[in-house]
Write a protein that holds these residues in place. Structure first.
Motif, PDB file in Angstrom:
ATOM      1  N   GLY A  27       0.820  -1.207   0.000  1.00 50.05           N
ATOM      2  CA  GLY A  27       0.000   0.000   0.000  1.00 50.05           C
ATOM      3  C   GLY A  27       0.851   1.253   0.000  1.00 50.05           C
ATOM      4  O   GLY A  27       2.029   1.238   0.371  1.00 50.05           O
ATOM      5  N   GLY A  28       0.244   2.336  -0.403  1.00 47.42           N
ATOM      6  CA  GLY A  28       0.956   3.605  -0.520  1.00 47.42           C
ATOM      7  C   GLY A  28       1.409   4.188   0.793  1.00 47.42           C
ATOM      8  O   GLY A  28       2.413   4.884   0.855  1.00 47.42           O
ATOM      9  N   ARG A  29       0.710   3.903   1.874  1.00 43.58           N
ATOM     10  CA  ARG A  29       1.069   4.482   3.167  1.00 43.58           C
ATOM     11  C   ARG A  29       2.206   3.721   3.842  1.00 43.58           C
ATOM     12  O   ARG A  29       2.954   4.293   4.621  1.00 43.58           O
ATOM     13  N   LYS A  30       2.316   2.465   3.568  1.00 45.44           N
ATOM     14  CA  LYS A  30       3.320   1.637   4.239  1.00 45.44           C
ATOM     15  C   LYS A  30       4.698   1.751   3.600  1.00 45.44           C
ATOM     16  O   LYS A  30       5.718   1.569   4.266  1.00 45.44           O
ATOM     17  N   ILE A  31       4.772   2.075   2.320  1.00 45.63           N
ATOM     18  CA  ILE A  31       6.053   2.114   1.606  1.00 45.63           C
ATOM     19  C   ILE A  31       7.021   3.150   2.193  1.00 45.63           C
ATOM     20  O   ILE A  31       8.191   2.838   2.389  1.00 45.63           O
ATOM     21  N   PRO A  32       6.590   4.387   2.520  1.00 48.13           N
ATOM     22  CA  PRO A  32       7.547   5.329   3.130  1.00 48.13           C
ATOM     23  C   PRO A  32       8.112   4.814   4.457  1.00 48.13           C
ATOM     24  O   PRO A  32       9.288   5.016   4.752  1.00 48.13           O
ATOM     25  N   GLU A  33       7.282   4.137   5.243  1.00 49.39           N
ATOM     26  CA  GLU A  33       7.766   3.569   6.503  1.00 49.39           C
ATOM     27  C   GLU A  33       8.816   2.493   6.238  1.00 49.39           C
ATOM     28  O   GLU A  33       9.837   2.422   6.925  1.00 49.39           O
ATOM     29  N   GLY A  37      12.791   2.623   7.364  1.00 47.45           N
ATOM     30  CA  GLY A  37      13.437   1.522   8.073  1.00 47.45           C
ATOM     31  C   GLY A  37      14.652   1.007   7.325  1.00 47.45           C
ATOM     32  O   GLY A  37      15.689   0.711   7.926  1.00 47.45           O
ATOM     33  N   LEU A  38      14.537   0.910   6.016  1.00 44.89           N
ATOM     34  CA  LEU A  38      15.668   0.472   5.204  1.00 44.89           C
ATOM     35  C   LEU A  38      16.814   1.478   5.293  1.00 44.89           C
ATOM     36  O   LEU A  38      17.978   1.094   5.433  1.00 44.89           O
ATOM     37  N   GLY A  39      16.491   2.758   5.260  1.00 48.26           N
ATOM     38  CA  GLY A  39      17.515   3.798   5.382  1.00 48.26           C
ATOM     39  C   GLY A  39      18.222   3.749   6.726  1.00 48.26           C
ATOM     40  O   GLY A  39      19.441   3.898   6.800  1.00 48.26           O
ATOM     41  N   LYS A  40      17.454   3.536   7.797  1.00 51.45           N
ATOM     42  CA  LYS A  40      18.060   3.424   9.124  1.00 51.45           C
ATOM     43  C   LYS A  40      18.968   2.209   9.198  1.00 51.45           C
ATOM     44  O   LYS A  40      20.052   2.269   9.785  1.00 51.45           O
ATOM     45  N   GLY A  41      18.542   1.115   8.603  1.00 51.34           N
ATOM     46  CA  GLY A  41      19.361  -0.093   8.606  1.00 51.34           C
ATOM     47  C   GLY A  41      20.669   0.105   7.864  1.00 51.34           C
ATOM     48  O   GLY A  41      21.734  -0.308   8.332  1.00 51.34           O
ATOM     49  N   VAL A  42      20.615   0.763   6.715  1.00 54.89           N
ATOM     50  CA  VAL A  42      21.827   1.028   5.941  1.00 54.89           C
ATOM     51  C   VAL A  42      22.744   1.969   6.712  1.00 54.89           C
ATOM     52  O   VAL A  42      23.965   1.781   6.756  1.00 54.89           O
TER      53      VAL A  42
END
Length: 70
Positions: A27-33, A37-42
């Motif tokens: 969904g469109g709302r979940k993708i930014p989250e 999370g991916l950015g924080k992990g990197v």
């Protein structure tokens, strides 16, 4: 290097289909989250990599200094 080979194999149509499937699944709302999370992990991975590199350099400097004193 492997990323470039993987992206070279995938064409524009395949990438668009994958993006549509991801949009439908999350969904469109979940993708930014998910991206945050991916950015924080990197970022955490890069910080850990930098810390390990710094510790290795410090320990090698300590070993050099201890052998020079003798």
């Amino acid at each position: 290097m492997a990323q470039f080979n993987l992206l070279g194999v995938l064409g524009t149509n395949e990438i668009i289909i994958i993006l549509i499937i991801v949009l439908l699944l999350f969904g469109g709302r979940k993708i930014p989250e998910l991206m945050r999370g991916l950015g924080k992990g990197v970022r955490e991975f890069n910080d850990a990599k930098t810390n390990v590199k710094k510790e290795i350099e410090e320990s090698s400097n300590d070993i050099r200094n201890s052998t020079e004193v003798k």
